[in-house]
Enzyme design. Sequence first.
Site, short mmCIF file in Angstrom:
data_model
loop_
_atom_site.label_atom_id
_atom_site.label_comp_id
_atom_site.label_asym_id
_atom_site.label_seq_id
_atom_site.Cartn_x
_atom_site.Cartn_y
_atom_site.Cartn_z
N ASN A 79 -0.96 -11.38 26.33
CA ASN A 79 -1.28 -12.48 27.23
C ASN A 79 -2.29 -13.38 26.54
OD1 ASN A 79 -2.58 -14.10 29.29
ND2 ASN A 79 -1.74 -12.72 30.82
N GLN A 99 -11.00 -12.02 26.70
CA GLN A 99 -11.66 -10.80 26.25
C GLN A 99 -12.46 -11.05 24.97
OE1 GLN A 99 -10.09 -6.73 26.67
NE2 GLN A 99 -8.11 -7.72 26.90
N GLU A 154 -12.75 -4.96 22.13
CA GLU A 154 -14.08 -4.75 21.53
C GLU A 154 -14.29 -5.46 20.20
OE1 GLU A 154 -15.43 -0.36 22.68
OE2 GLU A 154 -13.27 -0.52 22.33
N ARG A 168 -0.10 -8.00 18.05
CA ARG A 168 0.65 -8.87 18.94
C ARG A 168 -0.16 -9.19 20.19
NH1 ARG A 168 6.76 -7.67 21.26
NH2 ARG A 168 7.33 -9.83 21.67
N GLY A 180 -5.26 -4.19 19.91
CA GLY A 180 -6.36 -4.13 20.87
C GLY A 180 -7.37 -5.22 20.66
N LYS A 215 -3.95 -15.93 27.48
CA LYS A 215 -5.13 -16.32 28.26
C LYS A 215 -6.13 -15.17 28.37
CE LYS A 215 -4.67 -19.06 31.76
NZ LYS A 215 -4.36 -19.66 33.09
#
Length: 726
Positions: A619, A626, A692, A616, A689, A621
């Site tokens: 945010n 990231q 990375e 999920r 996440g 943006k």
Amino acid sequence: MTSTAIGAPVNRLDGPAKTTGQARYAAEFPYEGLAHAALVHAAVARGHITAIETAAAEAVPGVLAVITHLNAPAMKPPPKRSILNLETLAGGTSVNYLNTGEVHWNGQPVGIVVAETLEAARHAAGLVRVSYEPLPFEADFAAVAHTAARARGNPMMPTAGSKGDADGALAAAAVSVDLRFTTPRHHHNAIEPHATTAVWDGDRLTVHDATQNVWWLRGHLAHKFGVPASGIRVISPFVGGAFGGKSNVWPGTILTVLAARVTGRPVRMMLSREGVYRATGGRQPSAQRVAIGAGRDGRLTALIHLSTAPLAKVGGWAEQITSMAQHMYDAAAIRHEQRTLQLDTISTSVWRAPGESIGSFALESAMDELAYGLGLDPVELRRRNEPARSPMDGKEFTHRRLTECFAEGAERFGWEGRSAEPGSMRDGRWLVGWGTAAAYHPAWLFPANVTVRLSADGTAEVRCGFHEMGMGAATAQAQVAADALGLDVAAVTVSYGDTDLPSGPGAGGSTQTASVARSVVAACEKLKKSIGTPRPGESYAGVLARTGRAHAEASVGSDSALGRIAGQVGFLARTVRDGRRWVKAACGAHFCEVRVDPETFEVRLTRWTGVFDVGRVINAKTTASQLRGGIVMGIGIALQEETLLDPRTGRIVNPSLSEYHVPVHADVPPIDVHCLDGADPTMPLGILGAGEVGVVGVAAAVGNAIRHATGVRLCDLPMTLDRLLT
């Protein structure tokens, strides 16, 4: 209650403070009587200090102290590492700095100079003369790689495993590839170099530090200096980039605290760019073998991924280089193994998607080469070998939409327009190549203690000692709390980066958002139950106002001794339990276009599409930012980044941004990022996440595009034009 904040492209709450200069970093907190410090670095890779001449340094006007192993107060050596106590993982090396006359790597701090000004401290540090009895050392990875032994694993990172007879299956395969890859040393180059400001008041200590884990740092300093952890406050509200390099406690931080204690003054030290290379760890090099066998139908029959990488004799982290081989492709037989050896260098540090970022270069390059051998489209090859369960052990994937990522990415990129023959696509004089690769990064959860306060005026505060390094972590938690309490995001304040707050996880492993969000949601639910049920159309803040209460508060977790033990035990139990049952990971697909000059072999990246399944999206943006940033980091790995170490001296020879190259704007193409945005049912709010996974697979995608443009398979990083020319 319908979610309105989660998923929205909310501007970062810390943006105004950073863009107007109001944000204070570790080297910007004012103190009366502040002194400055600079390190003296060893000039040999291994040896014994026989003499130190400090008179010239001490004579420099403004110098307050020159501290060496000859006059430094005793400190405790770093504790032995144990996953039963995560704070013991904080130490960057096993060296007890300035409590020993032994040198273990070229650049090890052997002294610290404290002066009234930074200029005086650095000038005086350059005047300290150190004599050594040199000792034999080994810093040449290639020369001793054959001595490596199987790495020791742990429940989170197995370092070896097998299914079936992979070697036999490879020998019998109708089509196979067997390639060897190398990757170089890498160093972190955050905008903010490592910096510390330390202030003692008796046995109480305040530290401002550029750290990714205030709690690990607090525990480490308490151990080193023999003072209660409760008397130490670590403050780190803003960190100007870290990428893993500020996860550990390096000598600059410890010696700044020591200098403050010796001089009785507040002391600040900012490492120079060169000092970052000398005194903090980076990624060590690797040598990898990937061998893949398949039938004529493209079904994999064998997959072998082996890696060798050094650690330091003074410690370090073994990267999970072969991690992806365990989970990516449905091969009938699989063997993976990681081997390590020890060198006389500074210890390794986690570095931007550790393991997967360089392991994916080898694995995804080999898959691409196999596609050429089969005469099969690289996307189709991956689709045919997509596993229903983890191929090594049959564990269930909690959430995996990799095939959808490739399908969506291929459509957005226009992949159907790719001609299969290498060197067949041109734009004027430029050779054009298209490449693709998969991304993968495991998802974990760490303990997080949180307090949430709701006031009758309709505002709320979330308190947790997590970290903000520019990725929008505080903004994401404000969105989580806003939806849980029925508030606007602007009504939520988030306090973080301070050990005076409830303990939070470090910023690493793409774990922080999910770990903190789990506790924020739990604290909000607990808070709402304590307030009572609102009347129709009434908010929870309205209930407080109606009942005459100024505020209500609820907490999850405890920082008492028993509470922290309980949190640690819960973390370990959950990690082991989940690891036995499931495979949790974010994944994605990269598509890139390169242009290669056929005369000079200059490589230019001209277009990029990345599609990701990160669970999920909290945010839209900041998540896209990231992922885009991860792709830029991967471009650096692919084409530019390399720490050069002279094996004759053990010394890094390019310790600066003028000689260690990172991508600039001209190197980065337009990057189209898209997320599938589907919740993982086993993770808090469905979050997997995003920090990375964007890095993983990038170098392979670039290499695969170069292979398509030129017909040349590059197996060594970085893929500079000299390697194409040869």
